[in-house]
Design a protein around this motif. Structure first.
Motif, short mmCIF file in Angstrom:
data_model
loop_
_atom_site.label_atom_id
_atom_site.label_comp_id
_atom_site.label_asym_id
_atom_site.label_seq_id
_atom_site.Cartn_x
_atom_site.Cartn_y
_atom_site.Cartn_z
N PHE A 798 5.51 5.64 -8.08
CA PHE A 798 5.49 4.64 -9.14
C PHE A 798 4.10 4.55 -9.77
O PHE A 798 3.95 4.54 -10.99
N ALA A 799 3.08 4.49 -8.90
CA ALA A 799 1.70 4.37 -9.39
C ALA A 799 1.30 5.59 -10.19
O ALA A 799 0.63 5.48 -11.24
N ASP A 800 1.69 6.78 -9.73
CA ASP A 800 1.33 8.01 -10.45
C ASP A 800 2.01 8.07 -11.82
O ASP A 800 1.43 8.56 -12.79
N VAL A 807 0.23 -2.50 -14.10
CA VAL A 807 -0.23 -2.90 -12.77
C VAL A 807 0.95 -3.61 -12.10
O VAL A 807 1.52 -4.54 -12.68
N LEU A 808 1.32 -3.14 -10.93
CA LEU A 808 2.45 -3.72 -10.22
C LEU A 808 1.93 -4.67 -9.14
O LEU A 808 1.18 -4.26 -8.24
N LEU A 809 2.32 -5.93 -9.22
CA LEU A 809 2.02 -6.90 -8.17
C LEU A 809 3.21 -6.95 -7.23
O LEU A 809 4.36 -7.05 -7.68
N VAL A 810 2.96 -6.86 -5.94
CA VAL A 810 4.04 -6.90 -4.95
C VAL A 810 3.92 -8.19 -4.15
O VAL A 810 2.88 -8.44 -3.51
N VAL A 818 4.43 -6.46 3.73
CA VAL A 818 4.40 -5.06 3.31
C VAL A 818 2.98 -4.53 3.45
O VAL A 818 2.02 -5.29 3.47
N VAL A 819 2.87 -3.21 3.55
CA VAL A 819 1.57 -2.54 3.59
C VAL A 819 1.57 -1.46 2.52
O VAL A 819 2.51 -0.67 2.44
N LEU A 820 0.52 -1.44 1.71
CA LEU A 820 0.40 -0.46 0.64
C LEU A 820 -0.60 0.61 1.04
O LEU A 820 -1.63 0.31 1.64
N PRO A 821 -0.34 1.88 0.67
CA PRO A 821 -1.30 2.95 0.97
C PRO A 821 -2.54 2.81 0.10
O PRO A 821 -2.47 2.28 -1.02
N PRO A 822 -3.69 3.29 0.57
CA PRO A 822 -4.92 3.15 -0.22
C PRO A 822 -4.90 3.92 -1.53
O PRO A 822 -5.69 3.61 -2.44
N THR A 823 -4.00 4.89 -1.67
CA THR A 823 -3.96 5.70 -2.90
C THR A 823 -3.57 4.88 -4.12
O THR A 823 -3.84 5.30 -5.24
N VAL A 824 -2.91 3.75 -3.93
CA VAL A 824 -2.42 2.99 -5.08
C VAL A 824 -3.35 1.84 -5.44
O VAL A 824 -3.01 1.00 -6.28
N GLN A 825 -4.50 1.79 -4.79
CA GLN A 825 -5.42 0.68 -5.01
C GLN A 825 -5.74 0.51 -6.50
O GLN A 825 -6.03 1.47 -7.21
N GLY A 826 -5.65 -0.74 -6.95
CA GLY A 826 -5.93 -1.05 -8.35
C GLY A 826 -4.73 -0.91 -9.25
O GLY A 826 -4.66 -1.56 -10.30
N ARG A 827 -3.77 -0.07 -8.86
CA ARG A 827 -2.56 0.12 -9.66
C ARG A 827 -1.38 -0.68 -9.10
O ARG A 827 -0.49 -1.09 -9.84
N VAL A 828 -1.37 -0.85 -7.78
CA VAL A 828 -0.38 -1.69 -7.11
C VAL A 828 -1.15 -2.64 -6.21
O VAL A 828 -1.98 -2.21 -5.41
#
Length: 948
Positions: A798-800, A807-810, A818-828
């Motif tokens: 989704f971020a890519d 910008v997706l707020l979860v 939930v836990v988000l991966p560091p790759t989506v930082q700033g975008r999710v």
């Protein structure tokens, strides 16, 4: 012919044998025989067996093996050959049967025609003061049931591997030539696997049948307590290989997978926990034995165990000792972060290396655990002791604190102190400064000295064990570590001066705790040490000691009773409810005390805005951190909480105060509720309909406490009010105070023709050119490998795909995480930790949800909504049902697959016009009373007289 023959095996256990035998002779089923088989004991066991046979002719027979077999299998085999009963059971000489065991098992066997009947085994820890009891895999025995094959219940095959809590048809044993392996430990596992697979029918009964006595302090350890012997592990692996071959021969792949899972999470873990305390030669041999067998474990099994269990197994197979030993520390101490972690290709891994192995990358990937999201004060960091030396009266210590992902930055101000504290709570503690703290690679190195003889003054007797912690301060943020000893050598005891007398103890000896941490024990090394210790023990066990301990236990029990649930209810009803009601006192609560949010918050803030004079009390569960400072805070279910509720003039909450609390007539209960209903609620739920009349009456009494119930539409009247069986006079048609802000935001936007994002966007770091989407799903039961709610779409994809525009707020449900991966930082961005969802709704340009009641609130903003209902059929038709068809009434596209979800996001901007009419109709139907003045209306109606 006896009904049941009980084979009792014995080896060097003369004193306990009679108790075991009499537990059979005293059975309520009288037609029972005992066959004692002695494994060539070197004590009086066989003499005692012969005497029992002489005392009970025709009921007890005794046999002896010519030489010791080395394990319990062969004595049982011999016993089977000598039995004469129609059914056979096994009993060890240090255990006993429950008095009705034979009768209950025989009746079940006769009624069902089963080859095996199995009942509940209870472990009794005989060394503990109150003989702690734990039931052996009790979930298997919740009710009587009969299986046509063990494959119907793999957990039985995998977990209940005892032979002793079972009754076998003798002809079944003979016809299938079922025998225990000779001279091998864990013989039960092989025998019961053979038996389970051969049985044409198996019956489980919920009755207790067998009492397994555990003597952990015994001079001669049982097999399960001798894991330090390599033979123990060798035998365990050999038995597992034989069972695996048996399953492979029969093509029972699912049973094999279930057994593999059990091996990783149970059998292997038992031995791994001991590795830090074993020498290199033991570790090498252990590794060599393990590698071959681990290669036979199905890869799928690693996905079904806890991450740290899988990590340890993988590192063991790879022989990666540098990373394995720290990992075992986390295996023993589940919350501890014992590895520096490594970020690679946007994922977080337990350690670096093994990236060329796809399976290794899968096992070592710990992104979903969320270590990278936690600040230092929420991490329990490994602190490896690297040096321990004693010089005279002081100890010198050094160590290395793991610094995962550089959570302690290079420029941080570091302060530390060692804390020596008595293990028994409420006693004293002593502190010593850490003289050096510095970054050293991916660790924080430290050194300290502690003059224990001069400064540590124990009382003696009551504070014999002392634990050591390092309290670390990182830029003013505290965190606590324990000192892991591993293979660091400890010194001889140091002299110490107890406050009572040196006769009690005169030295402090370092030792390793059960969890591998440094601790100290008070010991006596004087000439009369043994004599003094004997006198102390006699005194403690004698009348004065007994009286003292009894008094202490009574005080402890009284304290527990006073704070127990039943006594708190009594205190509320019989004490606090007799106190006068305090005028102008309001107790607020949101989501069972978990949040400062929702309509209770909006109502409280409106009362403050109007300058009303009143006492505000907020309840909290967990941390009080984000609650207002100008209120009285009370912890939910505490005595101050109950006292506040008993004396309050008003209760205001959005879910329910504890159901068993009776509201006083002088108290007014304003129930704001937390959302309109899509899902069936109250007595419309199948579960509540199935309750007994008494249970339904109790539920109704809790609902009848509501004096006013807020509704935001006639839909609420026809659903919630009806489901809760509320009277018309209870309903307050004013809308939700929490939605006043949304209505006003919509009005401002319409008047000015522009949107103002406000400070929250800046706080979250959202660029001005990005469209903000909020994903807010309903509650889901936690699942996945890490026990957390898993997003139904690939957040990195989704971020890519959309990160350059959106910008997706979860925001997960407050009961999920939930836990988000560091790759989506700033975008999710994960905004689940924010108590109140209303500011997030106001910020968002669009909402993505499923069945959450947030849909009704967000629609007031007249902005696009997308409904991602990936589990629609299951949720609607297999769950508790819904009041209306979302597919028909949804004011936005309803999608079920990730690809369709992405297509909906691509067409997001066109939805504003496309679904404008649907949104308007949706608000008219479900939000007709939300006019932006709910809070003011309620204050005017109930609290206006409180103005200054």
């Amino acid at each position: 012919m006896p009904d049941v023959s009980v084979v009792v095996i014995v080896y060097n256990d003369a004193d306990r044998l009679p108790t075991a035998v009499h537990s059979v002779l005293d059975q309520t089923l009288r037609d029972v025989e005992v066959v004692i088989v002695d494994d060539c004991s070197t004590d009086r066991s066989f003499e005692v067996a012969q005497r029992l046979a002489a005392d009970h002719p025709g009921r007890v027979r005794a046999f002896q093996l010519p030489e010791n077999s080395g394990a319990g299998g062969e004595p049982r085999n011999v016993g089977i050959q000598h039995t004469e009963g129609r059914y056979v059971m096994f009993l060890d000489s240090d255990d006993v049967l429950e008095v009705n065991a034979c009768r209950n098992m025989l009746e079940a066997a006769e009624e069902s025609g089963s080859d095996i009947v199995s009942g509940l085994c209870v472990r009794l820890h005989k060394d503990t003061r109150n003989q702690k009891r734990d039931e052996w895999y009790a979930w298997l025995y919740s009710t009587t049931r009969t299986l046509e094959s063990v494959t119907e219940l793999p957990d039985l095959f995998v977990w209940d591997t005892l032979s002793t809590n079972k009754c076998y048809r003798r002809d079944f044993l003979i016809e299938n030539d079922l025998r225990f392996p000779k001279g091998m430990f864990y013989e039960d596992l092989m025998f019961i696997a053979d038996a389970y697979l051969a049985a044409r029918r198996i019956t489980l009964i919920p009755n207790q049948v067998y009492f397994w006595n555990v003597f952990e302090r015994a001079a001669v350890k049982s097999v399960t307590n001798r894991r330090h012997e390599m033979t123990n592990y060798t035998h365990r692996l050999e038995i597992h290989r034989r069972i695996d071959a048996l399953l492979a021969e029969r093509g029972l792949d699912e049973l094999k997978l279930a057994k593999d899972v059990k091996f990783l999470k149970h059998d292997l873990v038992l031995h791994l926990r001991d590795l830090p305390f074993r020498d290199d030669s033991y570790r090498r041999e252990f590794s060599e034995l393990s590698r071959e067998y681990l290669a036979s474990i199905a890869p799928e099994a690693y996905d079904r165990v806890q991450p740290i269990q899988a990590i340890c197994a993988y590192l063991l197979q790879k022989g990666d000792w540098d990373n394995l030993i720290p990992a075992v520390d986390t295996l023993i101490n589940r919350d501890k972060v014992s590895a520096p972690l490594d970020e690679h290709d946007g994922r977080i891994y337990w350690c670096d290396g093994h990236y060329d192995d796809p399976f290794g990358r899968q096992v070592l990937d710990v992104t979903d655990i969320g270590y990278h999201e936690k600040p230092v004060n929420q991490l329990f960091l490994r602190n490896q002791l690297t040096r321990f030396s004693a010089s005279g009266k002081a100890v010198s210590l050094a160590g290395e604190i793991t610094n995962p992902l550089g959570v302690i930055p290079p420029g941080a101000r570091l302060k530390g102190r060692l804390e020596f504290s008595a293990r028994r709570r409420s006693l004293q503690s002593f502190h010593f400064p850490v003289r050096e703290l510095r970054h050293d690679g991916d660790t924080i190195a430290w050194e300290a000295a502690a003059d224990l003889t001069a400064k540590l003054r124990p009382l003696g007797i009551v504070d014999t064990i002392w634990d050591v912690r390092l309290r670390l301060d990182v830029d003013g943020v505290p965190t606590t570590t324990r000192l892991t000893v591993a293979d660091t050598a400890l010194s001889e005891p140091l002299p110490v001066r107890p406050r009572l007398t040196r006769m009690v103890a005169d030295h402090l000896a370092p030792h390793v705790s059960a969890k591998g941490h440094l601790a100290f024990r008070l010991v006596s090394e004087g000439r009369n040490a043994e004599r003094v210790q004997e006198l102390i023990t006699r005194g403690v066990r004698g009348k004065p000691g007994t009286l003292a301990k009894t008094g202490y236990r009574k005080a402890k029990t009284l304290r527990k009773k006073v704070t127990s649930g039943d006594n708190k209810l009594r205190a509320y009803h019989e004490v606090f409810s007799r106190l006068p009601v305090k005028k102008r006192t309001v107790v607020f609560e949101s989501h069972l005390g978990k949040q400062y949010s929702d309509s209770p918050r909006a109502l409280y803030e409106e009362m403050r805005r109007q300058g009303l004079k009143f006492e505000a009390i907020w309840s909290y569960a967990g941390s009080p951190k984000d609650f207002p400072k100008d209120v009285t805070l009370v912890k939910r279910w505490s005595l101050p909480y109950l006292k506040a509720l008993a004396q309050a003039e008003f209760w205001v909450d959005n879910q329910s105060y504890p159901l068993k609390l009776t509201k006083r007539p002088e108290t007014t209960y304003l129930q704001t509720w937390h959302g309109s209903a899509l899902k069936n609620m109250g007595f419309d739920q199948p579960a509540l309909k199935a309750q007994t009349r008494k249970q339904q009456e109790e539920q109704q009494r809790s609902l009848d406490r509501f004096d006013r119930f807020l509704v935001r539409s006639e839909h609420d009247v026809h659903t919630l009010a009806r489901a809760f069986r509320l009277k018309e006079k209870t309903l307050l048609r004013v809308g939700y105070p929490r939605n006043d802000a949304l209505v006003r935001a919509r009005q401002r936007e319409a008047e000015r023709g522009v949107r103002e994002r406000g400070p929250l966007a800046v706080e979250l770091g959202i660029p001005e050119d990005r469209t903000v989407l909020l994903y807010a799903p309903t509650f889901r039961k936690a699942g996945g490998r890490h026990g957390r709610f898993e997003l139904p779409f690939d957040v990195e994809r989704f971020a890519d795909q959309f990160g350059d525009r959106y910008v997706l707020l979860v925001r997960s449900h407050y009961l999920n995480h939930v836990v988000l991966p560091p790759t989506v930082q700033g975008r999710v961005i994960d905004v689940s930790g924010r108590h109140d969802v209303t500011p997030l709704l106001e910020l968002a340009d669009g909402l993505i949800t499923d069945y959450s009641s947030v849909m009704f609130d967000y629609a007031l903003l007249d902005r696009p909504l997308v409904f991602f209902t990936y589990d629609y059929d299951e949720y609607v038709h297999e769950g508790r049902g819904t009041y209306f068809d979302l597919l028909e009434h949804a004011p936005g596209p309803v999608v079920r697959t990730e690809d369709d979800f992405h297509e909906a996001i691509k067409s997001f901007e066109s939805q504003a016009l496309e679904y404008a009419k649907s949104r308007k109709e949706f608000v008219a139907k479900f939000g007709e009373y939300d006019r932006g003045d709910a809070a003011r209306s309620i204050v005017d109606q109930f609290f206006a007289q409180w103005s200054r």
